[in-house]
Design a protein around this motif. Structure first.
Motif, PDB file in Angstrom:
ATOM      1  N   VAL A   1      -1.064  12.863   5.276  1.00  0.00           N
ATOM      2  CA  VAL A   1      -1.340  12.267   4.335  1.00  0.00           C
ATOM      3  C   VAL A   1      -2.101  13.061   3.234  1.00  0.00           C
ATOM      4  N   ALA A   2      -2.996  14.092   3.463  1.00  0.00           N
ATOM      5  CA  ALA A   2      -3.648  14.967   2.669  1.00  0.00           C
ATOM      6  C   ALA A   2      -3.008  15.542   1.845  1.00  0.00           C
ATOM      7  N   SER A   3      -1.521  16.003   2.078  1.00  0.00           N
ATOM      8  CA  SER A   3      -0.772  16.801   1.255  1.00  0.00           C
ATOM      9  C   SER A   3      -0.006  15.975  -0.084  1.00  0.00           C
ATOM     10  N   ILE A   4      -0.443  14.739  -0.359  1.00  0.00           N
ATOM     11  CA  ILE A   4       0.204  13.912  -1.388  1.00  0.00           C
ATOM     12  C   ILE A   4       0.030  14.747  -2.630  1.00  0.00           C
ATOM     13  N   ARG A   5       1.097  14.389  -3.393  1.00  0.00           N
ATOM     14  CA  ARG A   5       1.295  15.093  -4.830  1.00  0.00           C
ATOM     15  C   ARG A   5       0.952  13.920  -5.940  1.00  0.00           C
ATOM     16  N   THR A   6       1.116  12.967  -5.768  1.00  0.00           N
ATOM     17  CA  THR A   6       1.026  11.884  -6.809  1.00  0.00           C
ATOM     18  C   THR A   6      -0.315  12.060  -7.423  1.00  0.00           C
ATOM     19  N   THR A   7      -0.322  12.290  -8.813  1.00  0.00           N
ATOM     20  CA  THR A   7      -1.489  12.534  -9.728  1.00  0.00           C
ATOM     21  C   THR A   7      -2.196  11.532 -10.386  1.00  0.00           C
ATOM     22  N   ALA A   8      -3.293  11.362 -10.414  1.00  0.00           N
ATOM     23  CA  ALA A   8      -4.136  10.385 -11.332  1.00  0.00           C
ATOM     24  C   ALA A   8      -4.991  11.231 -12.189  1.00  0.00           C
ATOM     25  N   LYS A   9      -4.461  11.194 -13.508  1.00  0.00           N
ATOM     26  CA  LYS A   9      -5.251  12.143 -14.563  1.00  0.00           C
ATOM     27  C   LYS A   9      -6.283  11.364 -15.522  1.00  0.00           C
ATOM     28  N   LYS A  10      -7.467  11.652 -15.784  1.00  0.00           N
ATOM     29  CA  LYS A  10      -8.345  10.934 -16.707  1.00  0.00           C
ATOM     30  C   LYS A  10      -7.850  10.774 -17.992  1.00  0.00           C
ATOM     31  N   ASP A  11      -7.600   9.917 -18.804  1.00  0.00           N
ATOM     32  CA  ASP A  11      -7.288   9.859 -20.118  1.00  0.00           C
ATOM     33  C   ASP A  11      -8.013   8.678 -20.710  1.00  0.00           C
ATOM     34  N   GLY A  12      -9.240   9.125 -21.563  1.00  0.00           N
ATOM     35  CA  GLY A  12      -9.798   8.229 -22.225  1.00  0.00           C
ATOM     36  C   GLY A  12     -10.673   7.315 -21.240  1.00  0.00           C
TER      37      GLY A  12
ATOM     38  N   LYS B   1     -10.998  15.466  -0.188  1.00  0.00           N
ATOM     39  CA  LYS B   1     -11.854  14.960  -1.247  1.00  0.00           C
ATOM     40  C   LYS B   1     -11.336  14.816  -2.598  1.00  0.00           C
ATOM     41  N   GLY B   2     -10.260  15.296  -2.873  1.00  0.00           N
ATOM     42  CA  GLY B   2      -9.515  15.019  -3.975  1.00  0.00           C
ATOM     43  C   GLY B   2      -8.391  13.763  -4.383  1.00  0.00           C
ATOM     44  N   ILE B   3      -8.773  12.802  -3.275  1.00  0.00           N
ATOM     45  CA  ILE B   3      -7.735  11.778  -3.035  1.00  0.00           C
ATOM     46  C   ILE B   3      -8.448  10.465  -3.570  1.00  0.00           C
ATOM     47  N   SER B   4      -8.043   9.709  -4.463  1.00  0.00           N
ATOM     48  CA  SER B   4      -8.598   8.397  -4.857  1.00  0.00           C
ATOM     49  C   SER B   4      -7.542   7.258  -4.919  1.00  0.00           C
ATOM     50  N   LEU B   5      -8.112   6.138  -4.723  1.00  0.00           N
ATOM     51  CA  LEU B   5      -6.954   4.906  -4.509  1.00  0.00           C
ATOM     52  C   LEU B   5      -6.903   4.249  -6.140  1.00  0.00           C
ATOM     53  N   PHE B   6      -5.722   3.962  -6.576  1.00  0.00           N
ATOM     54  CA  PHE B   6      -5.785   3.000  -7.835  1.00  0.00           C
ATOM     55  C   PHE B   6      -4.933   1.864  -7.469  1.00  0.00           C
ATOM     56  N   ILE B   7      -5.315   0.665  -8.117  1.00  0.00           N
ATOM     57  CA  ILE B   7      -4.659  -0.655  -8.141  1.00  0.00           C
ATOM     58  C   ILE B   7      -3.542  -0.676  -9.323  1.00  0.00           C
TER      59      ILE B   7
ATOM     60  N   PHE C   1      -2.106   2.464  -4.700  1.00  0.00           N
ATOM     61  CA  PHE C   1      -1.406   3.655  -4.453  1.00  0.00           C
ATOM     62  C   PHE C   1      -2.685   4.753  -4.480  1.00  0.00           C
ATOM     63  N   VAL C   2      -2.227   5.754  -3.313  1.00  0.00           N
ATOM     64  CA  VAL C   2      -3.001   6.771  -2.893  1.00  0.00           C
ATOM     65  C   VAL C   2      -2.623   7.925  -3.893  1.00  0.00           C
ATOM     66  N   THR C   3      -3.540   8.566  -4.629  1.00  0.00           N
ATOM     67  CA  THR C   3      -3.430   9.632  -5.492  1.00  0.00           C
ATOM     68  C   THR C   3      -4.067  10.731  -5.594  1.00  0.00           C
ATOM     69  N   ARG C   4      -3.952  11.855  -6.208  1.00  0.00           N
ATOM     70  CA  ARG C   4      -4.708  13.062  -6.120  1.00  0.00           C
ATOM     71  C   ARG C   4      -5.560  13.072  -7.432  1.00  0.00           C
TER      72      ARG C   4
ATOM     73  N   PHE D   1       0.976  -1.166   0.043  1.00  0.00           N
ATOM     74  CA  PHE D   1       0.112  -0.051  -0.181  1.00  0.00           C
ATOM     75  C   PHE D   1       0.949   1.277  -0.102  1.00  0.00           C
ATOM     76  N   GLY D   2       0.713   1.841  -1.170  1.00  0.00           N
ATOM     77  CA  GLY D   2       1.880   3.205  -1.322  1.00  0.00           C
ATOM     78  C   GLY D   2       1.063   4.453  -0.849  1.00  0.00           C
ATOM     79  N   ILE D   3       1.397   5.012   0.434  1.00  0.00           N
ATOM     80  CA  ILE D   3       0.741   6.189   0.549  1.00  0.00           C
ATOM     81  C   ILE D   3       1.709   7.481   0.808  1.00  0.00           C
ATOM     82  N   THR D   4       2.657   7.042   1.661  1.00  0.00           N
ATOM     83  CA  THR D   4       3.713   8.129   1.994  1.00  0.00           C
ATOM     84  C   THR D   4       4.669   8.745   0.845  1.00  0.00           C
ATOM     85  N   GLU D   5       4.785   9.883   0.738  1.00  0.00           N
ATOM     86  CA  GLU D   5       5.576  10.600  -0.180  1.00  0.00           C
ATOM     87  C   GLU D   5       6.694  11.672   0.625  1.00  0.00           C
ATOM     88  N   PRO D   6       7.735  11.880  -0.020  1.00  0.00           N
ATOM     89  CA  PRO D   6       8.981  12.887   0.398  1.00  0.00           C
ATOM     90  C   PRO D   6       8.372  13.827   1.279  1.00  0.00           C
ATOM     91  N   ASN D   7       7.024  14.505   0.694  1.00  0.00           N
ATOM     92  CA  ASN D   7       6.473  15.739   1.531  1.00  0.00           C
ATOM     93  C   ASN D   7       5.195  15.448   2.132  1.00  0.00           C
TER      94      ASN D   7
END
Ligand SMILES: Cc1cc2nc3c(=O)[nH]c(=O)nc-3n(C[C@H](O)[C@H](O)[C@H](O)COP(=O)(O)OP(=O)(O)OC[C@H]3O[C@@H](n4cnc5c(N)ncnc54)[C@H](O)[C@@H]3O)c2cc1C
Length: 377
Positions: free
Chosen positions: A131-142, A175-181, A165-168, A120-126
């Protein structure tokens, strides 16, 4: 607080495995600093990865109380090996809380059977405690999403086949945080070097890099924007497991120290005859017993669906891990110079105990959660 016959049977299996297979290898596992696959196979063969997973998803279908008892037994012999169990529980929990039937069948089943590991990948360098300040992004694409980011300190990264992974997905803090497998082998997913750690050295920890990792929309776990809520529910369920792990480490060190002080003689008597030593033993026993009661209480509250379960989960994790640190330090003290030498297991246990005060929310964060809960009205 008695265990039922079924709970006792499962605990006995774990105790026998810990004694016969895991304890004899614990020193070697610590020295090698590699994933203890042999131990993982034995635990998998005996169903220990799926104790608290429903039978329809490959588990044993038992409860949290039993799961905690199993983790305690394994941790009393080898904390590194118990991390394989606790991390699997962390990886399975979001699926059981928010997964679709298809996701549970496909991903939980092999993890519960111990055929593959999950991370389970939550933690980031900053973004650690915050946790709510994570910066990993998930952008819709098709029809899917593209993930970009950098995770740190991920247990079993590179060893696991399944990653959550915990992403933004939007800028809203929670409310901008979503999980992806993400499956291992997905293009763009890569791992850093193994971290050189103080303890739990037989548990591999690595950085994870996500560079334009494309996943289908079916890989979203829970709804868009629901990730933070799911994550908090995951921690409520997994913190007693870290508590059980800490309790096991404390018990292992305590039992070793008891045997030692009965044998070791100074001033013409066994160490166990000296009152100041007896007082230390009494304090260690009291702390272990209270940690055990609290871990058991938290697990029971989860099994009953009690709304106060999160409060007890945080208390159990916090108290048991503080106990592990205190008791292992005292165990080293009771062995004197020998306690400081790697030939004696209490040295390893003291190093292993420290992480339980840090991961899955540091104990400062647990105290914030506990006091917020108490002061909320
Ligand atoms: C061996 C290991 C395995 C791990 N496994 C995983 C994993 O599998 N997956 C994963 O996602 N993460 C994992 N982690 C990360 C772990 O959960 C974080 O390290 C932890 O949550 C703390 O975050 P941080 O290290 O960024 O510390 P920080 O958040 O920077 O905290 C530093 C210090 O400040 C304190 N602090 C922070 N905020 C406050 C506050 N508001 N009030 C008072 N004190 C505060 C903390 O308690 C701590 O003492 C792992 C870490 C380690 C070392």
């Amino acid at each position: 607080m008695l265990l039922t016959t079924e709970q006792e049977m499962i605990q006995k299996v774990a105790r026998a495995i810990a004694k016969d297979h895991i304890e004899p290898r614990a020193k070697e596992v610590d020295e090698k600093g590699e994933t203890p696959w042999e131990n993982i196979c034995i635990m998998a063969e005996n169903g220990l990865f799926g104790v608290h997973v429903p039978e329809e998803y490959g588990g044993v279908g038992s409860d949290m109380v039993t799961h905690a008892a199993v983790v305690e037994e394994i941790a009393s012999a080898c904390a590194s090996t118990s991390v394989a169990l606790s991390t699997q529980a962390l990886a399975i929990a979001p699926f059981l809380i928010a997964g679709t039937e298809e996701q549970k069948k496909r991903y939980v089943t092999p993890m519960a059977q111990g055929k593959v590991l999950g991370s389970f990948g939550i933690t980031e360098p900053n973004a650690g405690s915050d946790v709510a300040s994570i910066r990993t992004t998930a952008k819709k694409d098709g029809n899917g999403y593209i993930l970009n980011g950098h995770k740190v300190f991920i247990t079993n990264a590179g060893e696991s086949e399944i990653y959550v992974f915990v992403t933004r997905t939007s800028e809203d803090r929670t409310k901008g945080i979503s999980l992806f497998i993400v499956d291992k082998g997905t293009p763009g997913l890569s791992f850093g070097k193994k971290e050189d750690k103080m303890g739990i050295r037989g548990s591999v920890t690595r950085e994870v890099f996500l560079e334009n990792v494309r996943v289908p929309k079916e890989n979203m776990l829970g709804g868009e924007g629901e990730g933070f809520k799911i994550l908090m529910n995951v921690f409520n369920e997994t913190r007693p497991i870290v508590g059980a792990q800490a309790l096991g480490i404390a018990r292992g060190a305590y039992e070793y120290a008891i045997n030692y002080i009965k044998e070791r003689r100074q001033f013409g008597k066994p160490l166990s005859n000296f009152q100041i030593i007896q007082s230390m033993i009494a304090d260690m026993a009291i702390q272990i017993e209270t940690a055990k009661l609290l871990v058991n209480q938290a697990a029971r509250k989860i099994d009953e669906g009690n709304p106060n379960a999160p409060l007890y989960s945080s208390m159990a994790k916090c108290h048991a891990s503080d106990t592990a640190m205190k008791v292992t330090t005292d165990a080293v003290q009771l062995l004197g110079g020998y306690g400081y030498i790697k030939d004696y297991p209490v040295e390893r246990m003291m190093r292993d105990a420290k992480i339980t005060q840090i991961y899955e929310g540091t104990n400062q964060i647990q105290r914030i959660i506990i006091s917020n809960h108490i002061l909320k009205d």
